[in-house]
Scaffold this motif. Structure first.
Motif, PDB file in Angstrom:
ATOM      1  N   MET A   1      80.671  70.768 -23.287  1.00  0.00           N
ATOM      2  CA  MET A   1      81.970  70.889 -22.884  1.00  0.00           C
ATOM      3  C   MET A   1      82.027  71.651 -21.671  1.00  0.00           C
ATOM      4  N   THR A   2      82.584  71.396 -20.693  1.00  0.00           N
ATOM      5  CA  THR A   2      82.592  72.159 -19.293  1.00  0.00           C
ATOM      6  C   THR A   2      84.037  72.474 -19.130  1.00  0.00           C
ATOM      7  N   ASP A   3      84.556  73.819 -19.060  1.00  0.00           N
ATOM      8  CA  ASP A   3      85.610  74.236 -18.823  1.00  0.00           C
ATOM      9  C   ASP A   3      85.887  73.994 -17.141  1.00  0.00           C
ATOM     10  N   LYS A   4      86.895  73.498 -16.877  1.00  0.00           N
ATOM     11  CA  LYS A   4      87.111  73.044 -15.271  1.00  0.00           C
ATOM     12  C   LYS A   4      87.146  74.649 -14.593  1.00  0.00           C
ATOM     13  N   ASN A   5      87.408  75.724 -14.981  1.00  0.00           N
ATOM     14  CA  ASN A   5      87.357  76.843 -14.243  1.00  0.00           C
ATOM     15  C   ASN A   5      86.178  77.602 -14.256  1.00  0.00           C
ATOM     16  N   LEU A   6      85.160  77.208 -15.239  1.00  0.00           N
ATOM     17  CA  LEU A   6      83.790  77.813 -15.454  1.00  0.00           C
ATOM     18  C   LEU A   6      82.624  76.942 -14.777  1.00  0.00           C
ATOM     19  N   LEU A   7      81.636  77.697 -14.322  1.00  0.00           N
ATOM     20  CA  LEU A   7      80.675  76.982 -14.056  1.00  0.00           C
ATOM     21  C   LEU A   7      79.670  76.925 -15.066  1.00  0.00           C
ATOM     22  N   ILE A   8      79.709  77.619 -16.330  1.00  0.00           N
ATOM     23  CA  ILE A   8      79.049  77.273 -17.433  1.00  0.00           C
ATOM     24  C   ILE A   8      79.220  76.235 -18.268  1.00  0.00           C
TER      25      ILE A   8
ATOM     26  N   LYS B   1      78.414  74.545  -4.411  1.00  0.00           N
ATOM     27  CA  LYS B   1      79.918  74.228  -4.363  1.00  0.00           C
ATOM     28  C   LYS B   1      80.753  75.129  -3.280  1.00  0.00           C
ATOM     29  N   ALA B   2      81.983  74.374  -2.790  1.00  0.00           N
ATOM     30  CA  ALA B   2      82.591  75.013  -1.554  1.00  0.00           C
ATOM     31  C   ALA B   2      83.236  76.297  -2.433  1.00  0.00           C
ATOM     32  N   PRO B   3      83.417  77.143  -1.601  1.00  0.00           N
ATOM     33  CA  PRO B   3      84.053  78.338  -1.886  1.00  0.00           C
ATOM     34  C   PRO B   3      85.610  78.018  -2.272  1.00  0.00           C
ATOM     35  N   PRO B   4      86.496  78.993  -3.187  1.00  0.00           N
ATOM     36  CA  PRO B   4      86.094  79.969  -3.759  1.00  0.00           C
ATOM     37  C   PRO B   4      85.200  79.864  -4.983  1.00  0.00           C
ATOM     38  N   ASN B   5      85.202  78.526  -5.452  1.00  0.00           N
ATOM     39  CA  ASN B   5      84.228  78.399  -6.790  1.00  0.00           C
ATOM     40  C   ASN B   5      82.841  78.455  -6.634  1.00  0.00           C
ATOM     41  N   GLY B   6      82.068  78.618  -5.377  1.00  0.00           N
ATOM     42  CA  GLY B   6      80.938  78.481  -5.045  1.00  0.00           C
ATOM     43  C   GLY B   6      80.502  79.156  -3.762  1.00  0.00           C
ATOM     44  N   LEU B   7      79.309  79.093  -3.307  1.00  0.00           N
ATOM     45  CA  LEU B   7      78.733  79.646  -2.156  1.00  0.00           C
ATOM     46  C   LEU B   7      78.785  78.722  -0.911  1.00  0.00           C
ATOM     47  N   GLY B   8      79.114  77.460  -1.245  1.00  0.00           N
ATOM     48  CA  GLY B   8      78.887  76.207   0.052  1.00  0.00           C
ATOM     49  C   GLY B   8      77.837  76.193   0.913  1.00  0.00           C
ATOM     50  N   LEU B   9      76.501  76.840   0.176  1.00  0.00           N
ATOM     51  CA  LEU B   9      75.414  76.527   0.914  1.00  0.00           C
ATOM     52  C   LEU B   9      75.002  75.275   1.250  1.00  0.00           C
ATOM     53  N   LYS B  10      74.133  75.261   2.402  1.00  0.00           N
ATOM     54  CA  LYS B  10      73.472  73.735   2.866  1.00  0.00           C
ATOM     55  C   LYS B  10      72.372  73.808   2.020  1.00  0.00           C
ATOM     56  N   THR B  11      72.207  72.282   1.834  1.00  0.00           N
ATOM     57  CA  THR B  11      70.809  72.163   1.018  1.00  0.00           C
ATOM     58  C   THR B  11      69.465  72.572   1.485  1.00  0.00           C
ATOM     59  N   GLU B  12      69.724  72.579   3.007  1.00  0.00           N
ATOM     60  CA  GLU B  12      68.422  73.256   3.744  1.00  0.00           C
ATOM     61  C   GLU B  12      68.215  74.762   3.690  1.00  0.00           C
ATOM     62  N   ASP B  13      69.187  75.277   3.173  1.00  0.00           N
ATOM     63  CA  ASP B  13      69.289  76.839   2.985  1.00  0.00           C
ATOM     64  C   ASP B  13      68.540  77.195   1.478  1.00  0.00           C
ATOM     65  N   ILE B  14      68.481  76.179   0.889  1.00  0.00           N
ATOM     66  CA  ILE B  14      68.181  76.253  -0.701  1.00  0.00           C
ATOM     67  C   ILE B  14      66.566  75.849  -0.952  1.00  0.00           C
ATOM     68  N   LEU B  15      65.611  76.658  -0.952  1.00  0.00           N
ATOM     69  CA  LEU B  15      64.380  76.420  -1.229  1.00  0.00           C
ATOM     70  C   LEU B  15      64.194  76.406  -2.885  1.00  0.00           C
TER      71      LEU B  15
ATOM     72  N   GLU C   1      87.066  88.975 -11.530  1.00  0.00           N
ATOM     73  CA  GLU C   1      86.688  89.867 -10.652  1.00  0.00           C
ATOM     74  C   GLU C   1      85.323  89.953 -10.320  1.00  0.00           C
ATOM     75  N   SER C   2      84.581  89.802 -11.462  1.00  0.00           N
ATOM     76  CA  SER C   2      82.997  89.980 -11.475  1.00  0.00           C
ATOM     77  C   SER C   2      82.496  88.719 -10.800  1.00  0.00           C
ATOM     78  N   PHE C   3      83.024  87.752 -11.122  1.00  0.00           N
ATOM     79  CA  PHE C   3      82.588  86.356 -10.150  1.00  0.00           C
ATOM     80  C   PHE C   3      82.877  86.483  -8.515  1.00  0.00           C
ATOM     81  N   SER C   4      83.964  87.067  -8.515  1.00  0.00           N
ATOM     82  CA  SER C   4      84.166  87.347  -6.946  1.00  0.00           C
ATOM     83  C   SER C   4      83.299  88.309  -6.392  1.00  0.00           C
ATOM     84  N   LYS C   5      82.953  89.204  -6.985  1.00  0.00           N
ATOM     85  CA  LYS C   5      81.628  90.026  -6.474  1.00  0.00           C
ATOM     86  C   LYS C   5      80.338  89.488  -6.542  1.00  0.00           C
ATOM     87  N   LEU C   6      80.367  88.471  -7.374  1.00  0.00           N
ATOM     88  CA  LEU C   6      78.830  87.513  -7.042  1.00  0.00           C
ATOM     89  C   LEU C   6      79.041  86.910  -5.941  1.00  0.00           C
ATOM     90  N   ILE C   7      79.951  85.963  -5.697  1.00  0.00           N
ATOM     91  CA  ILE C   7      80.176  85.501  -4.379  1.00  0.00           C
ATOM     92  C   ILE C   7      80.108  86.229  -3.239  1.00  0.00           C
TER      93      ILE C   7
END
Length: 158
Positions: free
Chosen positions: A1-8, A29-43, A145-151
């Protein structure tokens, strides 16, 4: 089960589950819930060449799970483990990958500086040339707050 606010996702049990559902989601995933990186940036390990890393008593090719590259330069290595595996060992493994990648560049040019180790539940973040864990994220929620630091640690502009 996935919580809508959680990535876990609590049904995640394998390393591949963590890679596909937690890490890739965070990266794209787009900010603020993710980094919004392009697929070409991810190896992924499928498009990062194998590196000869000595692990335990034998040598064989091992692949980092993810390398984030910005403008063609590798800047972050991410080592993923299944839930409840030893993340300090994973962090050390990420450091080995960073050392090998940085060794491909001229002396004193070390583009890959940031390390991440995760089991999907907990995230450790730090730098390739230090044993210190800079940020430990146990609550992966966009309201944490710790998730914000991760981002902030991983976002493209840093």
């Amino acid at each position: 089960m996935t919580d809508k606010n959680l990535l876990i996702d609590t049904s995640i049990v394998t390393e591949s589950d963590v890679e596909q559902h937690d890490v890739y989601t965070l990266l794209t995933k787009a900010p603020p819930n993710g980094l919004g990186l392009k697929t070409e940036d991810i190896l992924t390990k499928h498009n990062v060449r194998g590196m000869l890393i000595k692990k335990r008593a034998n040598k064989k090719n091992h692949y980092p799970d993810y390398v984030i590259g910005i403008n063609g330069l590798p800047v972050v290595v991410i080592e993923v483990k299944k839930p409840n595996e030893d993340l300090l060992e994973a962090f050390s493994e990420a450091r080995l990958y960073a050392t090998e990648i940085n060794a491909q560049y001229p002396n004193n040019v070390n583009p890959l500086t940031k390390l991440v180790a995760t089991d999907g539940k907990k995230w450790l973040l730090g730098y390739w040339d230090s044993d210190n864990i800079e940020i430990e994220v146990a609550e992966v929620s966009s309201f944490s707050e710790s998730f914000s630091k991760l981002i902030d640690f991983l976002k493209r502009t840093t």
